[in-house]
Design an enzyme around this catalytic site. Sequence first.
Site, PDB file in Angstrom:
ATOM      1  N   GLU A 114      20.668  74.984   5.842  1.00  0.00           N
ATOM      2  CA  GLU A 114      21.131  75.217   4.461  1.00  0.00           C
ATOM      3  C   GLU A 114      20.021  75.120   3.409  1.00  0.00           C
ATOM      4  OE1 GLU A 114      24.476  72.629   3.788  1.00  0.00           O
ATOM      5  OE2 GLU A 114      25.700  73.635   5.272  1.00  0.00           O
ATOM      6  N   HIS A 118      31.764  79.274   8.086  1.00  0.00           N
ATOM      7  CA  HIS A 118      32.924  78.570   7.518  1.00  0.00           C
ATOM      8  C   HIS A 118      33.657  79.586   6.652  1.00  0.00           C
ATOM      9  CE1 HIS A 118      31.639  74.812   9.172  1.00  0.00           C
ATOM     10  NE2 HIS A 118      30.445  74.924   8.622  1.00  0.00           N
ATOM     11  N   GLU A 137      29.217  77.101  13.635  1.00  0.00           N
ATOM     12  CA  GLU A 137      30.177  76.130  13.066  1.00  0.00           C
ATOM     13  C   GLU A 137      31.469  76.829  12.653  1.00  0.00           C
ATOM     14  OE1 GLU A 137      28.378  73.755   9.932  1.00  0.00           O
ATOM     15  OE2 GLU A 137      26.486  73.583  11.016  1.00  0.00           O
ATOM     16  N   ASP A 158      34.833  78.097  11.597  1.00  0.00           N
ATOM     17  CA  ASP A 158      36.236  77.758  11.314  1.00  0.00           C
ATOM     18  C   ASP A 158      36.718  78.731  10.248  1.00  0.00           C
ATOM     19  OD1 ASP A 158      35.039  76.513   9.018  1.00  0.00           O
ATOM     20  OD2 ASP A 158      35.397  74.492   9.793  1.00  0.00           O
ATOM     21  N   ASN A 196      19.670  77.559  10.347  1.00  0.00           N
ATOM     22  CA  ASN A 196      21.145  77.541  10.326  1.00  0.00           C
ATOM     23  C   ASN A 196      21.650  77.500   8.880  1.00  0.00           C
ATOM     24  OD1 ASN A 196      23.570  77.137  12.083  1.00  0.00           O
ATOM     25  ND2 ASN A 196      23.760  75.165  11.038  1.00  0.00           N
TER      26      ASN A 196
HETATM   27  C1  XIL Z   1      30.179  68.138   8.155  1.00  0.00           C
HETATM   28  C2  XIL Z   1      30.914  67.196   9.098  1.00  0.00           C
HETATM   29  O1  XIL Z   1      31.823  67.932   9.882  1.00  0.00           O
HETATM   30  C3  XIL Z   1      31.633  66.129   8.310  1.00  0.00           C
HETATM   31  O2  XIL Z   1      32.221  65.160   9.170  1.00  0.00           O
HETATM   32  C4  XIL Z   1      30.663  65.436   7.367  1.00  0.00           C
HETATM   33  O3  XIL Z   1      31.358  64.505   6.557  1.00  0.00           O
HETATM   34  C5  XIL Z   1      29.947  66.446   6.485  1.00  0.00           C
HETATM   35  O4  XIL Z   1      29.306  67.400   7.309  1.00  0.00           O
HETATM   36  N1  XIL Z   1      27.539  72.419   7.381  1.00  0.00           N
HETATM   37  C6  XIL Z   1      26.896  71.715   8.365  1.00  0.00           C
HETATM   38  C7  XIL Z   1      27.596  70.568   9.021  1.00  0.00           C
HETATM   39  O5  XIL Z   1      25.793  72.073   8.758  1.00  0.00           O
HETATM   40  O6  XIL Z   1      26.703  69.556   9.393  1.00  0.00           O
HETATM   41  C8  XIL Z   1      28.694  70.020   8.163  1.00  0.00           C
HETATM   42  O7  XIL Z   1      29.392  69.040   8.908  1.00  0.00           O
HETATM   43  C9  XIL Z   1      29.593  71.118   7.684  1.00  0.00           C
HETATM   44  C10 XIL Z   1      28.841  72.107   6.841  1.00  0.00           C
END
Ligand code: XIL
Length: 319
Positions: free
Chosen positions: A131, A208, A239, A241, A172
Amino acid sequence: AQLNKLAKAAGLLYFGSATDNGELTDTNYVNILKDTDEFGQITPGNAQKWQYIEPSQGSFSYTSGDQIADLAKENGQLLRCHTLVWYSQLPSWVSSGSWTEATLTSVVNTHISNVVGHYKGQCYAWDVVNEALNEDGTYRTNVFYNVLGDSYFALAFKAAAAADPDAKLYYNDYNIESTGAKQAGVVKIVSLVKDAGAKIDGVGMQAHLIVGSTPSQSSQQSAMASYVAAGVTEVAYTELDIRFSSLPSTDSGLQQQAADYASVTKACLAEAACIGITIWDYTDKYSWIPNTFSGQGDALLYDFDLVKKPAWTARHYDF
Ligand code: XIL
């Protein structure tokens, strides 16, 4: 058949899930997580982040990360390791330290050589930088950028490659699953790292996403193709969802969610360099979404009671 089995039969390396230490006492949850026909890969959702793994300078704490790495090993699952250099979940001794270029370089090198060294041989891949971009494709302001400028990318990738030459090294980020300013920023980072003589193997698209607003399959494919053209050998959804922006979800919403998951699966299968898909935990019971996006949720493939949702069932037609 189940998801990892289907994914592998379709040519992917894995279908995986994130997990977290607090969930591992839930036997019903773990029984599904460790089924390698379902999940061929796991990612620790928190345990390897800087705030947990080096909470104070030079003191490393591997217990939680090891618990998940050991689980992957026992189960014969690949481990994606997450994450080394990130502005968030960064302890204040790093984010608020008064650094020079030399001292922060040393802090980054020490962190990466210790952590990557500890997990050497256990990580299929590392998310080396996470990020680092604003939505407009410019570099996000953080302590690393403020002190080191854009040289921190190559610094991090070089340190990771030195500590584990066999791990695939990824950049990422989120909102890079389709074309646009942020995707162009990723292309710039890949080029920057390569031009500095460092190794970068992959781009991880967090994905996401939002039900009904998932990018088109063709835009996803164009984004992936641009990363490959910039010089990475693989890309992955890291990741995934797909959340409802308002709840409760409806039956027709769940069908839309299934179609949205399908578009991601199909986009990945259509790009030879797309090696796998990881969902950011598999059940709504343990999703991070409601805690971060108030009033939103139901983003995953299994519901709160670990019952498969339409988006799970639809996977059969996608792979
Ligand atoms: C999130 C976790 O799932 C949570 O439990 C935590 O409180 C915050 O981070 N991008 C990422 C992940 O790269 O590491 C994040 O994970 C979600 C967004």
